[in-house]
Design an enzyme around this catalytic site. Structure first.
Site, short mmCIF file in Angstrom:
data_model
loop_
_atom_site.label_atom_id
_atom_site.label_comp_id
_atom_site.label_asym_id
_atom_site.label_seq_id
_atom_site.Cartn_x
_atom_site.Cartn_y
_atom_site.Cartn_z
CE LYS A 78 8.60 27.22 -37.61
NZ LYS A 78 9.10 26.59 -38.87
CB SER A 153 7.23 23.09 -38.88
OG SER A 153 8.19 24.00 -39.41
CB SER A 177 8.36 24.56 -42.50
OG SER A 177 8.28 23.26 -42.00
N1 GLN Z 1 7.72 18.59 -42.95
C1 GLN Z 1 9.13 18.61 -43.18
C2 GLN Z 1 9.84 17.98 -41.99
O1 GLN Z 1 9.16 17.58 -41.10
C3 GLN Z 1 9.61 20.01 -43.40
C4 GLN Z 1 9.70 20.79 -42.13
C5 GLN Z 1 10.32 22.13 -42.32
O2 GLN Z 1 10.42 22.64 -43.43
N2 GLN Z 1 10.79 22.67 -41.21
O3 GLN Z 1 11.02 17.88 -41.96
#
Ligand code: GLN
Length: 485
Positions: A78, A153, A177
């Site tokens: 990532k 994400s 995520s």
């Molecule tokens: N979708 C969640 C957010 O937008 C989790 C994102 C994540 O785990 N980085 O905060």
């Protein structure tokens, strides 16, 4: 079988026996990336030259008999992990030109084993999102159904595995995520316990929640990757000094007598029928294997999303203050004077969702509101943690859906942030509680979209969820299905 279809453990065996070289394997993955990237867009940067150099070095190591589980294995990361000399953007315009001077600890550990870095993967900007639609570098498509999002994400991490563009990837999980994109793309994804993996050199979103973890093809690969990155790091004061077990030893297909908790609050009416069906079938599979089920309660579940969005945005507003155009990242060339330079650099550099969160977080932390929002959220977080500790008195692991629906269509939720936030309702509580959870392929629903089941373990109980996941994987065929890309 084509080379890009091999898992870590399969490829490792072939490298060891000399049936294949790492250079050959790496070339096969790079060719795959070239063939499918125009459709999937899982990568922000492909590191072709570095990959071939890494592969040559790995082949020399293998020839010298110095082989570790990841020696010569093509891995992608990532774009939130700092990689020395390789551009790291966090999918934001503000870091478009940022080349880190050092490696994240997790990256350094993979490099010590001799992994081959094939590239940096797409994600939501600063890991804020559930669909990989907020990246400055374009959307990633779900390899199983190109009309749909891959989740987020870490959407690029899961899509790259589903599209067979890398053998394994690392993602990060602040509220789901790793698990949610793994679920949407038919992969295995594990969020370790807070403190299990160093976050040094990982671009911070919400520091009390962020964790690093693997996205892989199967549970065995997941155990290998976790073992490679876990452990204490003096450079991360939140990492915990506990020995790292050999996670592959937890891979025993035996769950007889295992007490699996089903939280009443998670099996609600309105769950997507395909998700419900996959959960029912998974429960039947586990019963067939001799596991016992207990109903548990996590009574503060309803408050988790609100609590998370106060804490995560508050921490994000502080963490993102460093992007001001002074030391690194985008600097506006339109500015007159210092304050104007800060304002314009940030206005131009950050996308809409990131700005929304900085504003929400700044508001929650501002004087006069701090007690009402941030402090209160911290108190509710404690109640959520206590829910989990009570539940683990009755259950060894907890089984839930990963997400209320399979992957949604591109654009379906972009206009409505609240709908997007609700897609993490089953994963967020695990981050708030600081414990470990993983996603395992458990079905395929309408539109050919994969469905994952979530297994949650006690703090530092990664072995118990890996074991339960492995038993399920051995008893089912879901992990063998693949996207018809
Ligand atoms: N979708 C969640 C957010 O937008 C989790 C994102 C994540 O785990 N980085 O905060």
């Amino acid at each position: 079988m084509e080379i890009h279809e091999l898992t870590i453990h399969e490829l490792h065996d072939k490298l060891k026996k000399g049936e294949l070289s790492s250079v050959e394997a790496t070339k096969a993955f790079l060719a795959r990336v070239e063939a499918v990237e125009g459709t999937v867009n899982a990568f922000i940067t492909v590191t072709k030259e570095e990959a071939l150099k890494d592969a040559e070095a790995a082949d020399r190591r293998i020839a010298a008999g110095d082989m570790q589980p990841l020696t010569g294995i093509p891995v992608a990361l990532k774009d939130i992990f700092l990689t020395k000399g390789v551009r790291t953007t966090c999918a934001s315009r503000i870091l478009d030109n940022f080349i880190p001077p050092y490696d994240a600890t997790s990256v350094a550990k993979l490099k010590e084993q001799g992994m081959v870095l094939v590239g940096k993967l797409n994600q939501d900007e600063f890991a804020m999102g559930s669909s990989t639609e907020s990246s400055h570098y374009g959307k990633t498509r779900n390899p199983w159904n190109l009309e749909c999002i891959p989740g987020g994400s870490s959407g690029g991490s899961a899509a790259a595995i589903a599209a067979r563009e890398a053998t394994a990837t690392l993602g990060t999980d602040t509220g789901g995520s790793i698990r949610q994109p793994a679920s949407h793309c038919g992969c295995v994804g594990l969020k370790p316990t807070y403190g299990r993996v160093s976050r040094y050199g990982v671009i911070a979103y919400a520091s009390s929640l962020d964790q690093v973890g693997p996205v892989t093809r199967d549970v065995t690969d997941c155990a290998i990757m976790l073992g490679a990155v876990a452990g204490f790091d003096p450079k991360d004061s939140t990492s915990v000094d506990l020995p790292v077990p050999d996670y592959t030893r937890a891979l025993i297909p035996d769950v007889k007598g295992l007490r699996i908790g089903l939280p009443r609050e998670y099996f609600i009416a309105g769950l997507d029928p395909d998700v419900q069906k996959a959960m029912d079938e998974a429960i039947a599979t586990y019963k067939g294997l001799g596991a016992e089920f207990v109903e548990i309660t996590l009574p503060h579940t309803d408050y988790a999303v609100a609590t998370y969005y106060l804490i995560a945005t508050a921490e994000a507003s502080s963490n993102l203050a460093r992007y001001d155009g002074v030391r690194f990242g985008h600097r506006s060339d339109q500015a007159q004077g210092l304050i104007d330079m800060y304002r314009k650099s940030r206005s131009e550099g950050f996308g809409e969702e990131v700005k929304r969160r900085i504003m929400l977080g700044t508001y929650a932390l501002s004087s006069g509101y701090y007690d009402a929002y941030y402090l209160k959220a911290q108190k509710v977080r404690t109640l959520i943690m206590q829910d989990f500790s009570r539940a683990f008195a009755e259950a060894d692991v907890i089984l839930t859906p990963v997400a209320p629906t399979p992957a949604f269509r591109i654009g379906e939720k972009s206009a409505d942030p609240l709908q997007m936030y609700l897609s993490d309702i089953f994963t967020i509580p695990v981050n708030l509680a600081g414990t470990c959870g993983m996603s395992v392929p458990a079905g395929i629903g309408k539109g050919g979209l994969p469905i994952g089941l979530q297994l949650v373990g006690r703090p530092f109980g990664e072995e118990s969820i890996l074991r339960a996941a492995y038993a399920f994987e051995q008893a089912t065929e879901w992990h063998r299905q693949k996207a018809a890309l």
